[in-house]
Scaffold this motif. Sequence first.
Motif, mmCIF file in Angstrom:
data_model
loop_
_atom_site.group_PDB
_atom_site.id
_atom_site.type_symbol
_atom_site.label_atom_id
_atom_site.label_comp_id
_atom_site.label_asym_id
_atom_site.label_seq_id
_atom_site.Cartn_x
_atom_site.Cartn_y
_atom_site.Cartn_z
ATOM 1 N N PHE A 10 0.839 -1.201 0.000
ATOM 2 C CA PHE A 10 0.000 0.000 0.000
ATOM 3 C C PHE A 10 0.874 1.252 0.000
ATOM 4 O O PHE A 10 0.643 2.199 -0.774
ATOM 5 C CB PHE A 10 -0.900 0.011 1.228
ATOM 6 C CG PHE A 10 -2.089 -0.910 1.126
ATOM 7 C CD1 PHE A 10 -2.611 -1.538 2.242
ATOM 8 C CD2 PHE A 10 -2.693 -1.147 -0.100
ATOM 9 C CE1 PHE A 10 -3.701 -2.378 2.154
ATOM 10 C CE2 PHE A 10 -3.780 -1.984 -0.203
ATOM 11 C CZ PHE A 10 -4.280 -2.615 0.929
ATOM 12 N N LEU A 11 1.884 1.276 0.889
ATOM 13 C CA LEU A 11 2.768 2.444 0.946
ATOM 14 C C LEU A 11 3.503 2.637 -0.374
ATOM 15 O O LEU A 11 3.625 3.743 -0.888
ATOM 16 C CB LEU A 11 3.771 2.268 2.089
ATOM 17 C CG LEU A 11 3.183 2.306 3.516
ATOM 18 C CD1 LEU A 11 4.263 2.013 4.542
ATOM 19 C CD2 LEU A 11 2.536 3.648 3.795
ATOM 20 N N GLY A 12 3.987 1.520 -0.927
ATOM 21 C CA GLY A 12 4.713 1.610 -2.192
ATOM 22 C C GLY A 12 3.836 2.119 -3.318
ATOM 23 O O GLY A 12 4.261 2.942 -4.133
ATOM 24 N N PHE A 13 2.582 1.610 -3.362
ATOM 25 C CA PHE A 13 1.694 2.046 -4.447
ATOM 26 C C PHE A 13 1.290 3.501 -4.266
ATOM 27 O O PHE A 13 1.138 4.241 -5.244
ATOM 28 C CB PHE A 13 0.468 1.137 -4.488
ATOM 29 C CG PHE A 13 -0.408 1.382 -5.688
ATOM 30 C CD1 PHE A 13 -1.693 1.868 -5.563
ATOM 31 C CD2 PHE A 13 0.075 1.147 -6.967
ATOM 32 C CE1 PHE A 13 -2.480 2.096 -6.662
ATOM 33 C CE2 PHE A 13 -0.712 1.365 -8.077
ATOM 34 C CZ PHE A 13 -2.005 1.846 -7.916
ATOM 35 N N SER A 35 12.743 5.381 -14.767
ATOM 36 C CA SER A 35 13.555 5.150 -13.562
ATOM 37 C C SER A 35 12.732 4.933 -12.309
ATOM 38 O O SER A 35 13.231 4.362 -11.344
ATOM 39 C CB SER A 35 14.486 6.353 -13.353
ATOM 40 O OG SER A 35 13.735 7.539 -13.148
ATOM 41 N N GLU A 36 11.475 5.419 -12.311
ATOM 42 C CA GLU A 36 10.672 5.308 -11.086
ATOM 43 C C GLU A 36 9.454 4.414 -11.262
ATOM 44 O O GLU A 36 9.269 3.441 -10.543
ATOM 45 C CB GLU A 36 10.218 6.711 -10.638
ATOM 46 C CG GLU A 36 11.347 7.625 -10.193
ATOM 47 C CD GLU A 36 11.931 7.201 -8.858
ATOM 48 O OE1 GLU A 36 13.076 7.551 -8.585
ATOM 49 O OE2 GLU A 36 11.254 6.477 -8.110
ATOM 50 N N VAL A 37 8.604 4.752 -12.258
ATOM 51 C CA VAL A 37 7.307 4.060 -12.387
ATOM 52 C C VAL A 37 7.494 2.589 -12.714
ATOM 53 O O VAL A 37 6.946 1.707 -12.042
ATOM 54 C CB VAL A 37 6.444 4.755 -13.455
ATOM 55 C CG1 VAL A 37 5.165 3.963 -13.684
ATOM 56 C CG2 VAL A 37 6.110 6.158 -13.014
ATOM 57 N N LEU A 38 8.280 2.292 -13.769
ATOM 58 C CA LEU A 38 8.411 0.885 -14.195
ATOM 59 C C LEU A 38 9.073 0.016 -13.128
ATOM 60 O O LEU A 38 8.558 -1.067 -12.811
ATOM 61 C CB LEU A 38 9.192 0.825 -15.513
ATOM 62 C CG LEU A 38 8.496 1.484 -16.719
ATOM 63 C CD1 LEU A 38 9.343 1.328 -17.975
ATOM 64 C CD2 LEU A 38 7.116 0.884 -16.945
ATOM 65 N N PRO A 39 10.226 0.436 -12.525
ATOM 66 C CA PRO A 39 10.811 -0.421 -11.479
ATOM 67 C C PRO A 39 9.892 -0.602 -10.282
ATOM 68 O O PRO A 39 9.762 -1.698 -9.751
ATOM 69 C CB PRO A 39 12.094 0.319 -11.096
ATOM 70 C CG PRO A 39 12.417 1.177 -12.284
ATOM 71 C CD PRO A 39 11.107 1.575 -12.860
ATOM 72 N N ARG A 40 9.249 0.495 -9.851
ATOM 73 C CA ARG A 40 8.351 0.361 -8.694
ATOM 74 C C ARG A 40 7.165 -0.543 -9.018
ATOM 75 O O ARG A 40 6.728 -1.337 -8.174
ATOM 76 C CB ARG A 40 7.845 1.743 -8.272
ATOM 77 C CG ARG A 40 8.909 2.610 -7.607
ATOM 78 C CD ARG A 40 8.387 4.002 -7.332
ATOM 79 N NE ARG A 40 9.368 4.854 -6.691
ATOM 80 C CZ ARG A 40 9.461 5.045 -5.386
ATOM 81 N NH1 ARG A 40 8.613 4.414 -4.594
ATOM 82 N NH2 ARG A 40 10.381 5.856 -4.874
ATOM 83 N N THR A 41 6.625 -0.409 -10.236
ATOM 84 C CA THR A 41 5.502 -1.269 -10.628
ATOM 85 C C THR A 41 5.902 -2.732 -10.621
ATOM 86 O O THR A 41 5.169 -3.593 -10.103
ATOM 87 C CB THR A 41 5.008 -0.873 -12.024
ATOM 88 O OG1 THR A 41 4.574 0.494 -11.994
ATOM 89 C CG2 THR A 41 3.835 -1.748 -12.451
#
Length: 654
Positions: free
Chosen positions: A120-123, A158-164
């Motif tokens: 939840f926090l990550g999303f 750098s952010e959206v794809l790795p975090r997803t």
Amino acid sequence: MKKPKFTIGSKIFGGFISLIVVFAINAAVSIFTMNNSNTLINENIQVIDPSVKAIDEFILLVTESKMLITNWVYLQNNQEDKEALKDLHSFRYPELKDKMTALLPLWQDSTQRLTVDSVFLGFEELISIEKDIMSQLVSFENYEDAMIKWQATEAIESEVLPRTNELKAQLYAISVLKREEADLAQTTIIAASDNLRNITLILCTITIVIGMLGAYLLTRSITRPINHLKELIQRLGKGELPQEEEGDEKKKQKVNNDEVGDMAHAVDDLVNGLRDTSEFAEQIGEGNYQASFSPLSEHDVLGNSLINMRDNLQKVAEDDKKRNWTTEGTAKFGEILRQNNHNVGELSNIILSHIIKYVKANQGGMFIVQDADGSAPYMTLEACFAWDRQKYVEQKIYKGEGLVGQAWQEKDTIFLTDVPNDYISITSGLGDANPTSILIVPLLVNEEVYGAIEIASFQIFKDYEIEFLQKIAESIASTISSAKVNSRTQKLLEESTQMTEQMRAQEEEMRQNMEELQATQEELNRKQKSMMDRESRIKAVLDTASASFISINANGELDFFNKNTQKIFGYSEEQLSGINVSAFFKNVKAGEIVDYLKKHLHTESQHSLVNKAGLEFDAEIKLEDCNLNGQTYFIARIIEIQTHSKKAALKKED
């Protein structure tokens, strides 16, 4: 030491107590096992299955979020995806979070709960990043700004794809654990049912043994003493004492038809009755629940108990058969749905064929709701099977039209047993047979109908079969929903791939432009450094001059001054910066200073000035103007003549 005395009543009571204890143990074990099974089933239905669905929905939500923010960056005019992304942030994710938050306290594994909280926090951090990208790319000018567009693209990569990917990996891991918990619960339920059956058989065998042993002991303890007493009385009447050696021969002798004989016949009848009872119990133990048995009387406790036990075991066996049938079917169709969840048409044909064969129906059809652009939604007959032969029929059914349309509109199952002879005229999409019963089950999940299954049979559908079809209908609806989402996602991914190729070409062009821009920037930096060096040299020259040189902007504020200015007026460098030059002129106000300067423009004349200490002095001022970058500046050279205080001192000497 005197041996304890056991009366006939105590022996009989002990035998029945033994039977009651066995029955009580049987009942307790059965209740305990069934309660455990019900607990596992309820947990599976209320916690595990909803959790698995919620996690799968979360995975789809994360994937869709990545796709929509990517489209936001690369597809400027795709307003539909932009609104979908806003809706995902504002409504869909909070609803899903509330649903999962309600389920989390029911999870037994605290590690899984902590993992979900971390997700939840990550999303939410991912949503914050996406909102930042959305705020940067709002207008057409934002999209045309190369730097903003590059920053947004860099944030995606750098952010959206790795975090997803990281969030999806965590969710997939939790999904696997939850599915393993569901499988474990199912295995435990089946094992509990097997244990219940084995324990029941064992206790039945113990009951039979106890019954037979009790009958034998009662026979020995009652009939033998009475026969011995009769023989003893007869011999005593003749004056003879019976010998132990004659016991076997006397046992073979027939008893007289008297009271003792009646007692013996009664005992024989009891033995025969117990023998029948034991045979009946053995048949029950072998699983023959159709065996007939007549109790010795309406007060035959053991016989009536065995009959009740037979009826109860028969009911338990039927319930187990239904439960096993449902469990096997659920597992079978779950596997089919997992293996065929990419194509709705292929899935419809396979699932309908297996449903008709599994419930032993004769005809069936599966209708799927089609996405209608700007018109009323409708269903089409995606698959149709009649008499084990596949037929393809093109047919549209709107909400409320015919039985299928009615089930769609009411979102409820329709079950007909009184089928009219002209049923073929009803909009059902089936063949030309006249079935005995019709069952229409909507494919419903989350109060949304994705289709309907219509099945016809020459037999009446049983309640557990209807419940089974309603249960798998929800799974089918969920799979169809996922298949449609996957199809749309695949299409969007293909479009995204094309856009990516185009963007790569644009990025190459942008890179070349950036290189040219960088070269231009370096040239400007060199020129700026040269200009700054030149200004430094000019200022150094002016600082060595004996006169004061100042620059005044159009508002009358001091813009530039040399060191001699500080000496003449007595102000520090910080005080002179931005000061209104009206402070230097006697009787000239701040609002009049610009007109005063314009009046003496292009002249060299004497003026009365005032320093910081308030002392007046005369100075020769040459005033010119210049224009830089569209701004007008006044340039003044000030040469001090003589202060009034010095004049006063000279007059006094004269």
